[in-house]
Write a protein that holds these residues in place. Structure first.
Motif, PDB file in Angstrom:
ATOM      1  N   SER A 452       6.424  11.787  24.067  1.00 44.65           N
ATOM      2  CA  SER A 452       7.165  10.534  23.905  1.00 44.65           C
ATOM      3  C   SER A 452       8.663  10.771  23.711  1.00 44.65           C
ATOM      4  CB  SER A 452       6.597   9.753  22.717  1.00 44.65           C
ATOM      5  OG  SER A 452       6.923  10.440  21.516  1.00 44.65           O
ATOM      6  N   LYS A 453       9.020  11.997  23.291  1.00 46.72           N
ATOM      7  CA  LYS A 453      10.445  12.253  23.022  1.00 46.72           C
ATOM      8  C   LYS A 453      11.158  13.061  24.103  1.00 46.72           C
ATOM      9  CE  LYS A 453      10.372  11.587  18.084  1.00 46.72           C
ATOM     10  NZ  LYS A 453      10.137  12.191  16.762  1.00 46.72           N
ATOM     11  N   LEU A 454      10.402  13.556  25.074  1.00 44.63           N
ATOM     12  CA  LEU A 454      10.993  14.436  26.100  1.00 44.63           C
ATOM     13  C   LEU A 454      12.146  13.778  26.855  1.00 44.63           C
ATOM     14  CD1 LEU A 454       8.169  16.426  27.929  1.00 44.63           C
ATOM     15  CD2 LEU A 454      10.182  17.352  26.757  1.00 44.63           C
ATOM     16  N   ASP A 455      12.016  12.503  27.084  1.00 44.71           N
ATOM     17  CA  ASP A 455      13.025  11.789  27.856  1.00 44.71           C
ATOM     18  C   ASP A 455      14.420  11.949  27.256  1.00 44.71           C
ATOM     19  OD1 ASP A 455      13.793  10.206  29.991  1.00 44.71           O
ATOM     20  OD2 ASP A 455      13.894   8.431  28.688  1.00 44.71           O
ATOM     21  N   GLY A 456      14.475  12.051  25.937  1.00 46.96           N
ATOM     22  CA  GLY A 456      15.776  12.164  25.264  1.00 46.96           C
ATOM     23  C   GLY A 456      16.381  13.554  25.350  1.00 46.96           C
ATOM     24  N   LYS A 458      18.099  16.587  27.012  1.00 49.25           N
ATOM     25  CA  LYS A 458      18.896  16.746  28.235  1.00 49.25           C
ATOM     26  C   LYS A 458      18.841  18.185  28.768  1.00 49.25           C
ATOM     27  CE  LYS A 458      20.230  12.504  28.409  1.00 49.25           C
ATOM     28  NZ  LYS A 458      18.869  11.955  28.601  1.00 49.25           N
ATOM     29  N   LYS A 507      10.375  16.394  33.317  1.00 47.94           N
ATOM     30  CA  LYS A 507      10.025  15.865  31.989  1.00 47.94           C
ATOM     31  C   LYS A 507       9.081  14.666  32.083  1.00 47.94           C
ATOM     32  CE  LYS A 507      14.323  15.322  31.057  1.00 47.94           C
ATOM     33  NZ  LYS A 507      15.537  14.813  30.410  1.00 47.94           N
ATOM     34  N   GLU A 508       9.327  13.823  33.079  1.00 45.11           N
ATOM     35  CA  GLU A 508       8.561  12.592  33.222  1.00 45.11           C
ATOM     36  C   GLU A 508       7.075  12.878  33.416  1.00 45.11           C
ATOM     37  OE1 GLU A 508       9.007   9.050  36.319  1.00 45.11           O
ATOM     38  OE2 GLU A 508      10.928   9.967  35.724  1.00 45.11           O
ATOM     39  N   ALA A 511       5.613  14.256  30.248  1.00 44.65           N
ATOM     40  CA  ALA A 511       5.499  13.181  29.260  1.00 44.65           C
ATOM     41  C   ALA A 511       4.252  12.340  29.546  1.00 44.65           C
ATOM     42  CB  ALA A 511       6.746  12.308  29.290  1.00 44.65           C
ATOM     43  N   LYS A 512       4.044  12.069  30.826  1.00 47.17           N
ATOM     44  CA  LYS A 512       2.901  11.255  31.224  1.00 47.17           C
ATOM     45  C   LYS A 512       1.586  11.961  30.868  1.00 47.17           C
ATOM     46  CE  LYS A 512       1.136   9.006  35.282  1.00 47.17           C
ATOM     47  NZ  LYS A 512       1.116   9.200  36.734  1.00 47.17           N
TER      48      LYS A 512
END
Ligand SMILES: [Zn+2]
Length: 519
Positions: A452-456, A458, A507-508, A511-512
């Protein structure tokens, strides 16, 4: 202290010194295509090609001839060909009259020749090919054959000098093989010679015949006479030989003496090259079927790296070409040499390694240093994306046209390596769904939160930071964290370094996957 001259430059200087100032120098190599031509046989081709380049660097004009010695008797059926029993019937025939049981070429010799010659331009090797079947069948050597037949006694004397264990050749012996018109086999012997172009012969099959070798190309000189005859005929200035030919009393010894005795000429500059050994040790041999071909090596290595193996090793030193996990180091060694050439790093033997690099590039070095993707990374990308064209879309660096070309080639090599040669630990498949694995509550919690935090995150560093903070928050030890992550991603307990791996997958996607982990 000045650096020692690059080995091919040393040989080139010897050629000019010993052969004198000439308008054109001829360097030569050749092989009997009696079976698969492997990477050890390729050593002769590339060694001569490197000498050619060294001579050209000296401003000399050079002709590189490569001879297919295919008008030889087919001696033995090798281990790795189809329809062996059928081929047995052709023992004694000229190799060009043996059928291609692979079914793709007009005869056996042509099959073996093309297997290597089709790949040679890729590594920048483009000799003039000579087909000895064409030369002999076309009666091109009639004058030379006559000259050698008239010198039978001199030739016999040279050969007898080296026949320590065998009986000496009898006075009736003539330096000539005949492919009998009765049975097509090389089983006949000369019974009379008219001093011109006609010999009478008798064969083990019972056939008696008479042949004018100016009109009918069914005879050939025996190998030990054929070789020096061609040094004379082609005006060869440099030709080497493997360890076997260089043995005392071997065909180089006898060839040099025959050339002096029959033609009163000085032998070409010679050199010796050692074997390329198989990884498990031992020379490659047709009888064992334990053969790596140029095309196999080119599946895993860029052409410049293939040349680098040979340019970077003196001909007299044996070496092996790794196809297992040592491929990573082989690529790194090449990259290091490339960096030395482009002045990106220093080395005590800078001049030497720069010369090696220059010689390694099939068609001259590029103007600026190309990208150097780690082979291991390429293998990872292939594990994730399967196809080079897909994998290259996920490369982070901005690629110039040349860099993209090298990257794609490397990815293609990595794909071949993964599919054919990689040890099990380097092969994996990315899971599309969470596999059925046993995970602890803590592992589930941490991986879901990480997802859930991977998107943040960089950068890779950000991702590593997330590993630490989230694991600590839920009191999960590092080992269990990594184990759980790899199990979900690739159904294994370990894998490539995790942060760059996640970035490479995207990452997406990760995350999924982590988001699908249930309680
Ligand atoms: Zn016969």
């Amino acid at each position: 202290m000045p650096e020692e001259l690059f080995w091919a430059d040393q040989i080139a200087r010897r050629v000019v010194k010993e052969r004198g100032d000439k308008k054109l120098y001829t360097v030569a190599a050749g092989i009997t295509p009696s079976g698969t031509i492997h990477i050890g046989n390729f050593r002769e081709m590339i060694t001569v090609d490197l000498i050619r380049r060294a001579l050209e660097s000296m401003g000399r004009k050079v002709k590189f001839i490569y001879s297919w010695d295919e008008y030889e008797r087919f001696r033995k059926v090798p281990a790795n060909v189809p329809k062996k029993e059928m081929l047995e019937k052709f023992i004694g025939f000229p190799i060009t009259e043996v059928p291609d049981t692979f079914g793709c070429h007009s005869n056996y010799a042509e099959h073996m020749e093309h297997e290597v010659s089709d790949a040679l331009p890729k590594v920048g090797i483009r000799p003039e090919f000579l087909h000895q079947s064409v030369m002999y069948r076309g009666c091109k050597y009639a004058e030379e054959i006559r000259h050698c037949l008239l010198a039978s006694e001199k030739i016999r004397e040279v050969l007898n000098k080296f026949r320590k264990k065998e009986d000496p050749l009898p006075e009736t012996w003539h330096p000539l093989h005949i492919f009998c018109e009765g049975c097509k086999k090389d089983e006949a012997w000369v019974t009379a010679y008219d001093g011109k172009y006609t010999v009478n012969y008798e064969c083990t099959c019972g056939h008696n015949g008479k042949v004018n070798f100016k009109e009918k190309g069914i005879v050939k000189l025996p190998w030990r006479v054929d070789w020096p005859m061609r040094w004379h005929y082609e005006k060869v200035d440099c030709e080497g030989g493997g360890k076997d030919h260089n043995a005392p009393g071997g065909s180089i010894d006898t060839g040099q003496e025959i050339l002096k005795a029959v033609y009163s000429e000085q032998p070409p500059v010679s050199f010796m090259y050692d074997f390329v050994i198989s990884k498990s040790g031992g020379k490659m041999a047709k009888s064992t079927g334990n053969l790596v071909r140029l095309v196999d090596v080119l599946e895993v290595y860029l052409p410049e790296v293939v040349r680098f193996f040979f340019a970077g090793t003196k001909p007299m030193k044996e070496f092996s070409i790794p196809m297992d996990a040592e491929v990573f180091k082989a690529y790194e060694d090449f990259y290091q040499t490339e960096r030395i050439y482009f002045g990106k790093t220093d080395d005590q033997r800078k001049a030497h390694w720069s010369r090696v690099y220059f010689m390694s590039c099939p068609d001259g070095p590029p103007k600026s240093m190309p990208i150097q993707p780690a082979f291991k990374h390429c293998a990872e990308l292939i594990n994730i994306y399967r196809e080079p064209a897909e994998a290259i879309k996920h490369v982070k660096e901005k690629l110039s046209k040349g860099d993209a070309e090298r990257y794609l080639l490397l990815l293609a090599c990595a794909k071949n390596w993964i599919e054919k040669y990689a040890p099990e630990e380097y092969r994996f498949e990315l899971n599309e769904k969470v596999p059925s694995v046993e995970l602890s509550d803590k592992q589930r919690l941490v991986l879901r939160e990480l997802g859930s935090k991977l998107d943040g995150a960089k950068t890779e560093e950000d991702v590593v930071e997330l590993f630490t903070t989230i694991s600590r928050k839920h009191d999960l030890d590092t080992k269990s964290f990594f184990k759980g992550a790899y199990q979900v991603l690739i159904s294994r307990e370990n894998g490539p370094r995790l942060a760059p791996f996640i970035m490479a997958i995207g990452k997406e996607k990760v995350a999924k996957l982590f988001g699908q982990i249930r309680n």
